[in-house]
Scaffold this active site. Sequence first.
Site, PDB file in Angstrom:
ATOM      1  N   LYS A  87       0.244  -2.703  -8.589  1.00  0.00           N
ATOM      2  CA  LYS A  87      -0.045  -2.310  -7.208  1.00  0.00           C
ATOM      3  C   LYS A  87      -0.920  -1.065  -7.265  1.00  0.00           C
ATOM      4  O   LYS A  87      -0.720  -0.189  -8.120  1.00  0.00           O
ATOM      5  CB  LYS A  87       1.256  -1.979  -6.467  1.00  0.00           C
ATOM      6  CG  LYS A  87       1.064  -1.353  -5.094  1.00  0.00           C
ATOM      7  CD  LYS A  87       0.370  -2.307  -4.127  1.00  0.00           C
ATOM      8  CE  LYS A  87       0.028  -1.596  -2.808  1.00  0.00           C
ATOM      9  NZ  LYS A  87      -0.751  -2.492  -1.896  1.00  0.00           N
TER      10      LYS A  87
ATOM     11  N   CYS B 254      -9.221  -0.843   0.192  1.00  0.00           N
ATOM     12  CA  CYS B 254      -7.988  -1.007   0.962  1.00  0.00           C
ATOM     13  C   CYS B 254      -8.337  -0.907   2.450  1.00  0.00           C
ATOM     14  O   CYS B 254      -8.854   0.123   2.896  1.00  0.00           O
ATOM     15  CB  CYS B 254      -6.941   0.046   0.605  1.00  0.00           C
ATOM     16  SG  CYS B 254      -5.470  -0.129   1.648  1.00  0.00           S
TER      17      CYS B 254
HETATM   18  O1  LIG Z   1      -2.251  -2.449   2.681  1.00  0.00           O
HETATM   19  C1  LIG Z   1      -2.347  -2.449   1.409  1.00  0.00           C
HETATM   20  O2  LIG Z   1      -1.567  -1.847   0.647  1.00  0.00           O
HETATM   21  C2  LIG Z   1      -3.491  -3.229   0.862  1.00  0.00           C
HETATM   22  N1  LIG Z   1      -3.692  -4.455   1.402  1.00  0.00           N
HETATM   23  C3  LIG Z   1      -4.787  -5.230   1.043  1.00  0.00           C
HETATM   24  O3  LIG Z   1      -4.979  -6.363   1.534  1.00  0.00           O
HETATM   25  N2  LIG Z   1      -5.636  -4.753   0.105  1.00  0.00           N
HETATM   26  C4  LIG Z   1      -5.486  -3.542  -0.477  1.00  0.00           C
HETATM   27  O4  LIG Z   1      -6.325  -3.152  -1.334  1.00  0.00           O
HETATM   28  C5  LIG Z   1      -4.356  -2.738  -0.087  1.00  0.00           C
HETATM   29 CL1  LIG Z   1      -4.132  -1.206  -0.842  1.00  0.00          CL
END
Ligand SMILES: O=C(O)c1[nH]c(=O)[nH]c(=O)c1Cl
Length: 312
Positions: A45, A130
Site C-alpha cells: 500500500k 492518488c
Molecule cells: O484513496 C487511496 O488510498 C487511493 N486510491 C486509489 O484509487 N489510488 C491511489 O493511488 C490511492 Cl493512494
Amino acid sequence: MQLTANIQNYHFNHILLNAAGVMCQTSMELDTVLASEYTGAVVTKSATPLVRPGNPAPRYYELNNGLGTINSMGLPNEGFDYYMDYVDTKETYKPIFFSIAGLSKQENIAMLHQLQDADFDGLIELNLSCPNVPGKPQTGYDFEATEQILTEVFAFFKKPLGVKLPPYFDIVHFDDIAAILNKFPLAFVNTINSIGNGLVIDQDTDTVVIKPKAGFGGIGGTLVKATALANVRALRDRLNTTIKIIGTGGVTTGRDVYDHLLCGADLVEVGSQLAIEGITVFERLEKELTEILTEKGYDSLDDVRGQLKIMS
Ligand SMILES: O=C(O)c1[nH]c(=O)[nH]c(=O)c1Cl
C-alpha cells in the site's frame, strides 16, 4: 510455458501481482499475496511518513453489475516505518515493490532518502496519482511538478525506481509525459491508477455509494480497461526500452492480461478483481492466459509483448 519478466536485476517467475492499495496494507495481506504460487511479486500500500486512518467509510464500493469499483480510501496505511520493517524482516525470493505517496514533494524526498540509505533490496514505486486526498491534486497531472520531483529524486536516488501514473486521455498528454519520463533513468512506469473522481449512484436510494468527497472516487475494474490499454500502448510506444511497463487496470480475465501484454506490458497488476474475487484470482488468470497462449501457439511472452496489430 515460462510466464516471466525482468526489471533491471529483478527476475519475476510470474507476471501477475496485486495493484497497490489492494490486499497490501498489513503484513498479513502482503504475506498472502507473496504466498500465492501465481504471483511474481507484491507491492505495498502506498506509504506516507506517518500512519493514516484514511477517509471516513463507506469509502469503497463494488458495482453490483460486476463492472467495477469506486474508492476514496484516502491513503489509509500503517506508515512508512511499518513497511520498512516488513521489507527488512521478510524472507522472500520474490521482488517487493515499496510504494510511497507523500502528501508533498518534501515528504516523498524524505522517504526516498531513507529508502536509499536502508538495506532494502527491492523496487520503489513513487505514486504520483492518488486521486482521493481532499485538497491534494494528482502530481501526475502537473507536468512541471512531475519533472521537478524526478529531477530532485534522481540527484541522489540510485535504487530501481518507477512511477505510478494516472490515466491520460489526450495524445498530446501522452507525448508530454513520455518526453519528461524519458529524461530519467526510470526502472519502470506503472499505468494506470484508478480513473479519478468518478461518481456512482445507488439506484434504490438515489444516493452516492461512498461517503468522502460527496461520493466522488477513483474508478477501477472492467469500466477502465479501454483507458488502461490505451495508456499502456501509448507509453510503450513512446518510452525508452530501458523503461519497463507495468500494466494495471481492467484485468478480470486471462484475455485482459493478454491484451495488456499485446499493448506492451512486462508485468500486469490486478486491483479491483483481486478485491472482488480474492487471492484465487491469480490462479484463474494465469490458467486462462496459458490457454490463450497455447491456443495461439506462443511459447514465450516476449513473442506477445507489444505485438498489437494496427490496420494497414
Ligand atoms: O484513496 C487511496 O488510498 C487511493 N486510491 C486509489 O484509487 N489510488 C491511489 O493511488 C490511492 Cl493512494
